[in-house]
Design a protein around this motif. Structure first.
Motif, PDB file in Angstrom:
ATOM      1  N   ARG A 131       0.313  -6.802   0.167  1.00 30.25           N
ATOM      2  CA  ARG A 131       1.136  -7.801  -0.531  1.00 30.25           C
ATOM      3  C   ARG A 131       1.060  -7.578  -2.043  1.00 30.25           C
ATOM      4  NH1 ARG A 131      -0.692 -12.539   1.600  1.00 30.25           N
ATOM      5  NH2 ARG A 131       0.896 -12.425   3.237  1.00 30.25           N
ATOM      6  N   ASP A 132      -0.140  -7.308  -2.550  1.00 32.99           N
ATOM      7  CA  ASP A 132      -0.280  -7.019  -3.983  1.00 32.99           C
ATOM      8  C   ASP A 132       0.567  -5.802  -4.361  1.00 32.99           C
ATOM      9  OD1 ASP A 132      -2.016  -9.125  -4.184  1.00 32.99           O
ATOM     10  OD2 ASP A 132      -3.826  -7.928  -4.536  1.00 32.99           O
ATOM     11  N   GLY A 133       0.554  -4.778  -3.486  1.00 33.79           N
ATOM     12  CA  GLY A 133       1.344  -3.571  -3.744  1.00 33.79           C
ATOM     13  C   GLY A 133       2.844  -3.872  -3.738  1.00 33.79           C
ATOM     14  N   ALA A 134       3.268  -4.750  -2.809  1.00 34.22           N
ATOM     15  CA  ALA A 134       4.689  -5.127  -2.760  1.00 34.22           C
ATOM     16  C   ALA A 134       5.060  -5.903  -4.023  1.00 34.22           C
ATOM     17  CB  ALA A 134       4.967  -5.953  -1.504  1.00 34.22           C
ATOM     18  N   ASP A 135       4.125  -6.758  -4.502  1.00 33.23           N
ATOM     19  CA  ASP A 135       4.379  -7.550  -5.712  1.00 33.23           C
ATOM     20  C   ASP A 135       4.528  -6.670  -6.950  1.00 33.23           C
ATOM     21  OD1 ASP A 135       4.320  -9.809  -4.184  1.00 33.23           O
ATOM     22  OD2 ASP A 135       2.324 -10.473  -4.818  1.00 33.23           O
ATOM     23  N   THR A 136       3.691  -5.629  -7.053  1.00 32.02           N
ATOM     24  CA  THR A 136       3.770  -4.758  -8.237  1.00 32.02           C
ATOM     25  C   THR A 136       4.883  -3.721  -8.099  1.00 32.02           C
ATOM     26  OG1 THR A 136       2.261  -3.078  -7.364  1.00 32.02           O
ATOM     27  CG2 THR A 136       1.250  -4.904  -8.579  1.00 32.02           C
ATOM     28  N   GLY A 137       5.461  -3.597  -6.887  1.00 32.49           N
ATOM     29  CA  GLY A 137       6.490  -2.582  -6.668  1.00 32.49           C
ATOM     30  C   GLY A 137       5.922  -1.232  -6.250  1.00 32.49           C
ATOM     31  N   ALA A 138       4.588  -1.135  -6.088  1.00 26.37           N
ATOM     32  CA  ALA A 138       3.980   0.128  -5.657  1.00 26.37           C
ATOM     33  C   ALA A 138       4.334   0.431  -4.200  1.00 26.37           C
ATOM     34  CB  ALA A 138       2.462   0.068  -5.820  1.00 26.37           C
ATOM     35  N   PHE A 139       4.407  -0.630  -3.383  1.00 24.01           N
ATOM     36  CA  PHE A 139       4.755  -0.481  -1.962  1.00 24.01           C
ATOM     37  C   PHE A 139       6.084  -1.187  -1.702  1.00 24.01           C
ATOM     38  CE2 PHE A 139      -0.105  -0.714  -1.087  1.00 24.01           C
ATOM     39  CZ  PHE A 139      -0.259   0.623  -1.418  1.00 24.01           C
ATOM     40  N   THR A 140       6.762  -0.772  -0.608  1.00 22.34           N
ATOM     41  CA  THR A 140       8.063  -1.381  -0.317  1.00 22.34           C
ATOM     42  C   THR A 140       8.007  -2.394   0.820  1.00 22.34           C
ATOM     43  OG1 THR A 140       8.561   0.450   1.149  1.00 22.34           O
ATOM     44  CG2 THR A 140       9.423   0.594  -1.100  1.00 22.34           C
ATOM     45  N   ALA A 141       6.831  -2.683   1.369  1.00 22.60           N
ATOM     46  CA  ALA A 141       6.708  -3.555   2.550  1.00 22.60           C
ATOM     47  C   ALA A 141       7.415  -4.888   2.366  1.00 22.60           C
ATOM     48  CB  ALA A 141       5.232  -3.793   2.849  1.00 22.60           C
ATOM     49  N   THR A 142       8.266  -5.221   3.340  1.00 20.08           N
ATOM     50  CA  THR A 142       8.931  -6.528   3.293  1.00 20.08           C
ATOM     51  C   THR A 142       8.147  -7.564   4.090  1.00 20.08           C
ATOM     52  OG1 THR A 142      10.286  -5.764   5.129  1.00 20.08           O
ATOM     53  CG2 THR A 142      11.268  -5.654   2.932  1.00 20.08           C
ATOM     54  N   ASP A 143       7.314  -7.096   5.020  1.00 23.27           N
ATOM     55  CA  ASP A 143       6.517  -7.994   5.852  1.00 23.27           C
ATOM     56  C   ASP A 143       5.069  -7.476   5.827  1.00 23.27           C
ATOM     57  OD1 ASP A 143       5.177  -9.315   7.865  1.00 23.27           O
ATOM     58  OD2 ASP A 143       6.775  -9.113   9.350  1.00 23.27           O
ATOM     59  N   PRO A 144       4.306  -7.868   4.782  1.00 24.10           N
ATOM     60  CA  PRO A 144       2.972  -7.290   4.586  1.00 24.10           C
ATOM     61  C   PRO A 144       2.040  -7.425   5.799  1.00 24.10           C
ATOM     62  CG  PRO A 144       3.642  -8.457   2.608  1.00 24.10           C
ATOM     63  CD  PRO A 144       4.675  -8.756   3.655  1.00 24.10           C
ATOM     64  N   ALA A 145       2.122  -8.537   6.547  1.00 25.17           N
ATOM     65  CA  ALA A 145       1.211  -8.713   7.685  1.00 25.17           C
ATOM     66  C   ALA A 145       1.507  -7.697   8.789  1.00 25.17           C
ATOM     67  CB  ALA A 145       1.307 -10.135   8.231  1.00 25.17           C
ATOM     68  N   THR A 146       2.804  -7.492   9.085  1.00 27.05           N
ATOM     69  CA  THR A 146       3.186  -6.509  10.106  1.00 27.05           C
ATOM     70  C   THR A 146       2.807  -5.100   9.650  1.00 27.05           C
ATOM     71  OG1 THR A 146       4.980  -7.900  10.907  1.00 27.05           O
ATOM     72  CG2 THR A 146       5.150  -5.545  11.387  1.00 27.05           C
ATOM     73  N   THR A 147       3.073  -4.804   8.375  1.00 25.36           N
ATOM     74  CA  THR A 147       2.726  -3.488   7.849  1.00 25.36           C
ATOM     75  C   THR A 147       1.221  -3.272   7.868  1.00 25.36           C
ATOM     76  OG1 THR A 147       4.691  -3.597   6.450  1.00 25.36           O
ATOM     77  CG2 THR A 147       3.034  -1.951   5.861  1.00 25.36           C
ATOM     78  N   ALA A 148       0.459  -4.315   7.547  1.00 26.81           N
ATOM     79  CA  ALA A 148      -1.005  -4.200   7.561  1.00 26.81           C
ATOM     80  C   ALA A 148      -1.493  -3.857   8.963  1.00 26.81           C
ATOM     81  CB  ALA A 148      -1.642  -5.513   7.091  1.00 26.81           C
ATOM     82  N   ARG A 149      -0.903  -4.487   9.961  1.00 29.79           N
ATOM     83  CA  ARG A 149      -1.316  -4.184  11.330  1.00 29.79           C
ATOM     84  C   ARG A 149      -0.960  -2.741  11.697  1.00 29.79           C
ATOM     85  NH1 ARG A 149       0.084  -7.344  16.898  1.00 29.79           N
ATOM     86  NH2 ARG A 149       2.155  -6.635  16.315  1.00 29.79           N
ATOM     87  N   ALA A 150       0.208  -2.277  11.227  1.00 27.93           N
ATOM     88  CA  ALA A 150       0.593  -0.882  11.485  1.00 27.93           C
ATOM     89  C   ALA A 150      -0.389   0.083  10.822  1.00 27.93           C
ATOM     90  CB  ALA A 150       2.017  -0.629  11.002  1.00 27.93           C
ATOM     91  N   VAL A 151      -0.819  -0.230   9.602  1.00 25.40           N
ATOM     92  CA  VAL A 151      -1.795   0.627   8.907  1.00 25.40           C
ATOM     93  C   VAL A 151      -3.121   0.623   9.680  1.00 25.40           C
ATOM     94  CG1 VAL A 151      -3.194   0.864   6.802  1.00 25.40           C
ATOM     95  CG2 VAL A 151      -0.739   0.343   6.628  1.00 25.40           C
ATOM     96  N   PHE A 152      -3.518  -0.537  10.153  1.00 24.54           N
ATOM     97  CA  PHE A 152      -4.767  -0.642  10.920  1.00 24.54           C
ATOM     98  C   PHE A 152      -4.675   0.195  12.201  1.00 24.54           C
ATOM     99  CE2 PHE A 152      -7.929  -2.930  13.571  1.00 24.54           C
ATOM    100  CZ  PHE A 152      -9.013  -2.877  12.709  1.00 24.54           C
ATOM    101  N   HIS A 153      -3.544   0.090  12.908  1.00 31.05           N
ATOM    102  CA  HIS A 153      -3.363   0.871  14.139  1.00 31.05           C
ATOM    103  C   HIS A 153      -3.293   2.370  13.845  1.00 31.05           C
ATOM    104  CE1 HIS A 153      -1.593  -2.811  16.491  1.00 31.05           C
ATOM    105  NE2 HIS A 153      -2.903  -2.795  16.482  1.00 31.05           N
ATOM    106  N   ALA A 154      -2.578   2.742  12.777  1.00 26.58           N
ATOM    107  CA  ALA A 154      -2.390   4.165  12.465  1.00 26.58           C
ATOM    108  C   ALA A 154      -3.705   4.840  12.071  1.00 26.58           C
ATOM    109  CB  ALA A 154      -1.354   4.335  11.355  1.00 26.58           C
ATOM    110  N   THR A 155      -4.673   4.055  11.611  1.00 24.84           N
ATOM    111  CA  THR A 155      -5.954   4.632  11.177  1.00 24.84           C
ATOM    112  C   THR A 155      -7.080   4.372  12.198  1.00 24.84           C
ATOM    113  OG1 THR A 155      -6.341   2.610   9.891  1.00 24.84           O
ATOM    114  CG2 THR A 155      -5.413   4.495   8.705  1.00 24.84           C
ATOM    115  N   ALA A 156      -6.705   3.954  13.406  1.00 27.65           N
ATOM    116  CA  ALA A 156      -7.707   3.568  14.425  1.00 27.65           C
ATOM    117  C   ALA A 156      -8.726   4.671  14.705  1.00 27.65           C
ATOM    118  CB  ALA A 156      -7.004   3.161  15.725  1.00 27.65           C
ATOM    119  N   ARG A 157      -8.275   5.925  14.662  1.00 23.04           N
ATOM    120  CA  ARG A 157      -9.187   7.046  14.916  1.00 23.04           C
ATOM    121  C   ARG A 157     -10.411   6.995  14.002  1.00 23.04           C
ATOM    122  NH1 ARG A 157      -9.423  11.782  17.293  1.00 23.04           N
ATOM    123  NH2 ARG A 157     -10.457  13.534  16.303  1.00 23.04           N
ATOM    124  N   PHE A 158     -10.276   6.313  12.854  1.00 22.71           N
ATOM    125  CA  PHE A 158     -11.336   6.314  11.850  1.00 22.71           C
ATOM    126  C   PHE A 158     -12.027   4.965  11.712  1.00 22.71           C
ATOM    127  CE2 PHE A 158      -7.877   9.244  10.907  1.00 22.71           C
ATOM    128  CZ  PHE A 158      -8.545  10.443  11.104  1.00 22.71           C
TER     129      PHE A 158
END
Lengths: 195, 195
Positions: free
Chosen positions: B137-164
């Protein structure tokens, strides 16, 4: 039971082995069990598979290859790499879910066998990431993707989407929003490739 | 052994429970075992944890919270969201690897406990994805990230990095190129967020 007068091919033995696994679980796939199921001497099975380990490895490989074979066509299609990547990942997820959902006991049995046959699993993963590499390389060639090292990127895509193909996550595949989870990860990955 | 005259706090009981788990494995963390280790009556343990299940859930939650606590600070730092995200994911991986590597038997014991306490695990994942949501959300606020739905994107990031971070992958965490695998996935994810 197949009549024993038919020619005994490796494929026929592996079919019978899968049937034995389906009925009796992972402990029972020995040469003697399979020969009995086919109504042949175990010597004639040994002519194709010299050890119990070789038989179990071959049946595991056959099971894994059924998934990869259904994807090879998609990887090779001469069309938009991004659409091809999305379809390939969706087809992989569908194939794995179907295996897990259609016959959960056989799936559990094969999980025991894949644990015993790490080389067959390694070859399967190499095959799948090779297919992904092809799609990503095509995307880099057309300018759709920015990957400078398609093989490394392909492995990253495979790892990032593990939740949707690693059998260790099978218990999550009937979550009501699993499709939305899949779409969110694939969107993130595709945007990462494009950037 | 801690003298029984000290005030018996919930934290002291949970410390003793972890020590019992470390020495004897998952089967032995009962109220009676822990009371014996502390040299107190089991009635005095029951005053804090009314059942064996409550005691086991609390010790599991304490173990999981040790990981999240080390990350909260990073999530809240007022600095570049992309660097913060990379540091947060690296800190999560480091914390999990350390747990798995430093004491593999205790790690295996806690895996049994997390399997029994799905609610504690669910709360842990909610906590972690909440921290990720804050960074995104902070990244979306500063314009660094384009996420429109930070909670959904956060879950995707968590899933995508599950191996680690998913303990199911602990056996892969000593692969010689695991750091390179981690960097490749994090780069892909970060590019996906930026795009």
């Amino acid at each position: 039971m197949t009549p024993s007068t038919e020619t005994l091919t490796a494929e026929r033995i592996l079919e019978a082995t899968e049937e034995v696994l389906r009925r009796h679980g992972p402990a029972k796939a020995t040469v003697v069990d399979v020969a009995r199921a086919l109504g042949v001497s175990h010597g004639s099975v040994y002519r194709h598979f010299r050890t119990k380990a070789a038989l179990r490895e071959a049946v595991t490989k056959r099971w894994l290859d059924r998934t990869s074979a259904s994807l090879t066509g998609i990887a090779a299609e001469p069309r938009d790499p991004e659409a091809r990547l999305r379809d390939w990942l969706a087809a992989l997820f569908t194939a794995k879910r179907r295996k897990a959902g259609d016959d959960p006991e056989l799936f559990a049995t094969y999980l025991v066998l894949t644990g015993e046959n790490v080389e067959a699993v390694g070859a399967h993963i190499t095959d799948l990431t090779g297919q992904l590499t092809r799609i990503i390389r095509d995307g880099a060639d057309t300018g759709a993707f920015t990957a400078t090292d398609p093989a490394t990127t392909a492995r990253a895509v495979f790892h990032a989407t593990a939740r949707f193909h690693d059998p260790g996550y099978a218990q999550d595949w009937d979550q009501p929003d699993i499709e939305a989870q899949f779409e969110a990860v694939v969107d993130l990955v595709v945007r990462g490739l494009r950037a």
